[in-house]
Design a protein around this motif. Sequence first.
Motif, short mmCIF file in Angstrom:
data_model
loop_
_atom_site.label_atom_id
_atom_site.label_comp_id
_atom_site.label_asym_id
_atom_site.label_seq_id
_atom_site.Cartn_x
_atom_site.Cartn_y
_atom_site.Cartn_z
N VAL A 3 0.89 -1.32 0.13
CA VAL A 3 -0.05 0.12 -0.01
C VAL A 3 0.89 1.24 0.13
CG1 VAL A 3 -1.74 1.49 1.31
CG2 VAL A 3 -1.78 -1.16 1.39
N THR A 5 1.65 5.50 -1.43
CA THR A 5 1.02 6.85 -1.87
C THR A 5 1.83 7.26 -3.03
OG1 THR A 5 2.63 8.32 -0.54
CG2 THR A 5 0.65 7.74 0.30
N GLU A 46 -4.37 18.73 23.03
CA GLU A 46 -4.83 17.41 22.37
C GLU A 46 -5.82 16.75 22.90
OE1 GLU A 46 -1.92 14.76 21.12
OE2 GLU A 46 -3.45 13.74 19.99
N LEU A 47 -6.98 16.44 22.30
CA LEU A 47 -8.06 15.67 22.61
C LEU A 47 -7.84 14.01 22.17
CD1 LEU A 47 -11.17 17.80 21.29
CD2 LEU A 47 -9.48 17.96 23.51
N THR A 51 -8.21 11.63 18.82
CA THR A 51 -7.30 11.12 18.01
C THR A 51 -7.05 9.67 17.66
OG1 THR A 51 -5.76 13.08 18.79
CG2 THR A 51 -4.61 11.33 17.67
N ARG A 58 -9.53 5.29 10.57
CA ARG A 58 -8.79 5.18 9.36
C ARG A 58 -8.22 3.72 8.98
NH1 ARG A 58 -6.52 10.02 10.59
NH2 ARG A 58 -8.00 11.31 9.78
N MET B 70 3.61 2.52 3.51
CA MET B 70 2.87 4.05 4.10
C MET B 70 2.92 4.15 5.48
SD MET B 70 -0.72 4.90 2.12
CE MET B 70 -2.10 4.68 3.54
N GLU B 72 1.63 7.09 8.51
CA GLU B 72 0.79 8.12 8.76
C GLU B 72 0.81 8.69 10.18
OE1 GLU B 72 -2.69 5.54 7.95
OE2 GLU B 72 -3.56 6.82 9.68
N SER B 74 -1.54 11.32 12.99
CA SER B 74 -2.66 12.52 13.03
C SER B 74 -2.49 12.96 14.61
CB SER B 74 -3.86 12.08 12.72
OG SER B 74 -4.47 10.98 13.79
N ALA B 75 -3.15 14.19 14.44
CA ALA B 75 -3.56 14.79 15.97
C ALA B 75 -4.72 15.63 15.85
CB ALA B 75 -2.46 15.56 16.35
N VAL B 76 -5.55 15.56 16.90
CA VAL B 76 -6.68 16.42 17.11
C VAL B 76 -6.17 17.48 18.43
CG1 VAL B 76 -9.10 16.57 17.80
CG2 VAL B 76 -8.48 14.63 16.50
N ARG B 106 0.59 23.80 15.68
CA ARG B 106 0.73 22.74 16.52
C ARG B 106 0.35 21.35 16.00
NH1 ARG B 106 -2.10 24.51 21.79
NH2 ARG B 106 -1.50 22.67 22.71
N ARG B 114 4.59 12.51 14.28
CA ARG B 114 3.98 11.11 14.61
C ARG B 114 4.15 10.40 13.33
NH1 ARG B 114 -1.38 12.78 18.40
NH2 ARG B 114 -0.02 13.26 19.95
N GLU B 149 -8.31 18.68 13.19
CA GLU B 149 -7.58 17.50 12.93
C GLU B 149 -6.67 17.46 11.85
OE1 GLU B 149 -8.67 13.95 11.00
OE2 GLU B 149 -7.47 12.71 12.05
N LEU B 151 -4.16 15.30 9.52
CA LEU B 151 -3.48 14.04 9.03
C LEU B 151 -2.17 14.49 8.13
CD1 LEU B 151 -3.54 10.82 8.58
CD2 LEU B 151 -5.21 11.21 6.83
N TYR B 153 0.45 12.03 5.86
CA TYR B 153 0.62 10.31 5.20
C TYR B 153 1.82 10.61 4.19
CZ TYR B 153 -3.45 11.22 1.93
OH TYR B 153 -4.24 11.75 1.16
N GLY B 154 2.14 9.58 4.16
CA GLY B 154 3.32 9.44 3.03
C GLY B 154 3.76 8.03 2.89
N THR B 155 4.65 7.86 1.95
CA THR B 155 5.32 6.58 1.73
C THR B 155 6.79 6.76 2.37
OG1 THR B 155 4.04 6.23 -0.25
CG2 THR B 155 5.80 5.06 -0.08
#
Lengths: 104, 169
Positions: A3, A5, A46-47, A51, A58, B70, B72, B74-76, B106, B114, B149, B151, B153-155
């Motif tokens: 998989v 990108t 951060e929540l 997250t 995902r 891949m 990835e 993420s942060a909220v 931030r 991450r 949020e 996100l 992502y990359g390879t």
Amino acid sequence: MIVSTLEYVPGKTVTAHLGIVQGSTVRAKHLGRDFLAGLKNIVGGELGAYTELLSDARAEALQRMEQQARAVGANAVLNVRFATSSVAQGAAELLAYGTAVTVD
Amino acid sequence: MSVLSNPLFWQVGVPVFLIVLGYLVGSARERAHYRSILARERILRDLPIISTRRVPEDFPGLGPAPETRMVEGSAVISLDYFKRFLAQLKMLFGGRVTAYESLIDRARREALLRMRGEARAIGASVIVNVRMETASISKGGRGAIGTIEVLAYGTAALPAGGTGVGRVR
């Protein structure tokens, strides 16, 4: 299952294109989490619960995409992208899609 | 009992208390977060992120056919009550809204960190074709952004066969 990108796999050649495959999931935040997030909203930062919720969702979308790719006989999904859209207040759809191919 | 039944307490006292609390705790938390971001960015400086669509052919340490995977992150992140108030005030006058700038900065840097952390754990030497996506998880109401949020992502590309440096899978 590869998989990626990227639009190719380094050192390998694409032998067949099998079309777009996708996986998605719709998640809603639950009340307890929402209440805690509401408190967290006062001090900011951060929540963590959100997250985690979104990255779990995902991961599931990706997994469904891979399942679909396997079903059409692919061994790689290239040029993968993610998209998020909010379906309703408090619910979000997470989508992963890419091109299923066979590489050799 | 008399204080609780006084409407002034609910209409002025509580919001002012929340704004002060948000300011004190929120800015301390933001400073702590930036310190942690800077420290981790220093550690991960030798793992480049590039947005080209191909793995560079002459990248040191990678053969002609690197393994790719891949990754990835993420942060909220949410605004504090004080900044939310500040941003709403700023909306009246227009111009630069620094409260939102630092929120997005931030979240974006955290997500990138991450992603790089995941790539480092599998022994990658570079991350290519990196994309970023920002989604607003509206909690502010009245069209204001409160929580976002990000996100990334990359390879990740690693030497073929995998040298196994800290490999997780």
